[in-house]
Design an enzyme around this catalytic site. Structure first.
Site, PDB file in Angstrom:
ATOM      1  CE  LYS A   1      -3.712  -2.572   2.148  1.00 17.72           C
ATOM      2  NZ  LYS A   1      -4.373  -3.052   3.375  1.00 17.72           N
TER       3      LYS A   1
ATOM      4  CD  GLN B   1      -3.164  -4.491   6.596  1.00 14.20           C
ATOM      5  OE1 GLN B   1      -3.116  -3.505   5.870  1.00 14.20           O
ATOM      6  NE2 GLN B   1      -3.717  -5.624   6.212  1.00 14.20           N
TER       7      GLN B   1
ATOM      8  CG  ASP C   1      -9.581  -0.105   4.612  1.00 15.00           C
ATOM      9  OD1 ASP C   1      -9.356  -0.298   3.407  1.00 15.00           O
ATOM     10  OD2 ASP C   1      -8.911  -0.625   5.537  1.00 15.00           O
TER      11      ASP C   1
END
Ligand code: NAD
Length: 288
Positions: free
Chosen positions: A54, A98, A121
């Site tokens: 990422k 994460q 997200d």
């Protein structure tokens, strides 16, 4: 094999190039680039690879990356304080925690602390609520990638019969809502669905996110249907999805491979969401 193979790598590359162009335009207008902060708690090897990917993708798109790696024994309060700082930092437009986090932490509770304007997200309950309401907001990345792949095939979603196998908050539910937003007629299936092959065979568009290797075989698929395989499994004989690619490719009209289908789309939409969040923050700042 009769199905057209949907090239997720190529579609993701196109989205990433569009984001890179958008970042340049944003910089020209605002004198700074959008920023994405990632938080990786501990040293889980798979998560290190994902977060590294990422951050690399951010750099390639011209987005500023802020790579936070608190130790594995960090407390809830420490991670909450870090999220609070990032919420207040104007250089940070997106925050990604994460998952999974170490067992002593409550991942969903920490995700809830992310400012919904920075929830790239799309996982907070406020983002999910906005999706259900059809209100503007940041949409989850993998489901957005599924819709982008469908659009790339040119399949007409309006009025189409769409079947989604899987009802998770991460994939199945948001995919079903996004398909409804596009005026498809959506059926959601799950582990207790009766006669799954018959329901799946009614689909013009079949999205599979069950987490079961090669669950969907040719007898689940209407000839000519478009099949999107979200599943990802590392088996002894290599990577595979939730769809038995070999048999389904004989009947489907178009199909995503694994790897190289949905997988590359997730990072592409993380970048696109970060740029969108930066634009929304810029618009808000102008109003204030
Ligand atoms: P999950 O385990 O949270 O949910 C699976 C869903 O499938 C559940 O709703 C369950 O009811 C349903 N299901 C399970 N077995 C079934 C069966 N036999 N028949 C019908 N329905 C069944 O999984 P998830 O997080 O939604 O992920 C699904 C798959 O997608 C996994 O393989 C995961 O690795 C993959 N995934 C890939 C990406 C990506 O490519 N970027 C992102 C997220 C998830």
């Amino acid at each position: 094999m009769s199905a057209r193979i949907i090239d997720g790598k190529a579609v993701a590359a196109r989205v990433r190039a569009e984001v890179a162009e958008g970042v340049k335009a944003f910089e020209a207008e605002h004198g700074r680039v959008p920023g994405l902060a990632t938080i990786l708690v501990g040293e889980d090897p798979a998560s290190q690879v994902y977060v590294g990917g990422k951050q690399k993708a951010c750099a390639e798109a011209g987005i500023a990356g802020f790579d936070h790696r608190p130790p594995g024994d960090a407390s809830h309060e420490q991670i909450a304080a870090l999220i609070g700082e990032l919420n207040d930092d104007a250089a940070v437009n997106g925050i990604l925690l994460q998952l999974p986090v170490p067992d002593h932490l409550d991942g969903p509770a920490l995700v809830e602390l992310i400012d919904p304007g920075k929830d790239v997200d799309g996982l907070t309950s406020r983002s999910a609520g906005r999706l259900i309401q059809g209100a503007p907001g940041l949409r989850p990345c993998t489901p957005s990638g599924v819709i982008e792949l469908l659009d790339d095939t040119g399949v007409e979603l309006e009025g189409a019969q769409a079947v989604v196998i899987g009802r998770s908050m991460l994939v199945g539910k948001p995919v079903a809502l996004l398909l409804q937003e596009r005026n498809a007629t959506v059926t959601m299936c799950h582990s207790r669905t009766r006669d799954l092959p018959a329901v799946a065979r009614s689909a013009d568009v079949l999205v599979v996110a069950a987490g079961v290797p090669r669950l969907v075989t040719a007898d689940y698929v209407k000839p000519g249907a478009t099949v999107i395989d979200v599943g990802m499994h590392r088996l002894e004989d290599g990577l595979c999805g939730d769809v038995d690619f070999g048999s389904v490719a004989e009947v489907a009209g178009a199909i995503t491979p694994v790897p190289g289908g949905v997988g590359p789309m997730t990072i592409a939409f993380l970048l696109r969401n970060t740029l969108a969040a930066a634009h929304a923050a810029g618009a808000l700042a102008r109003q204030n």
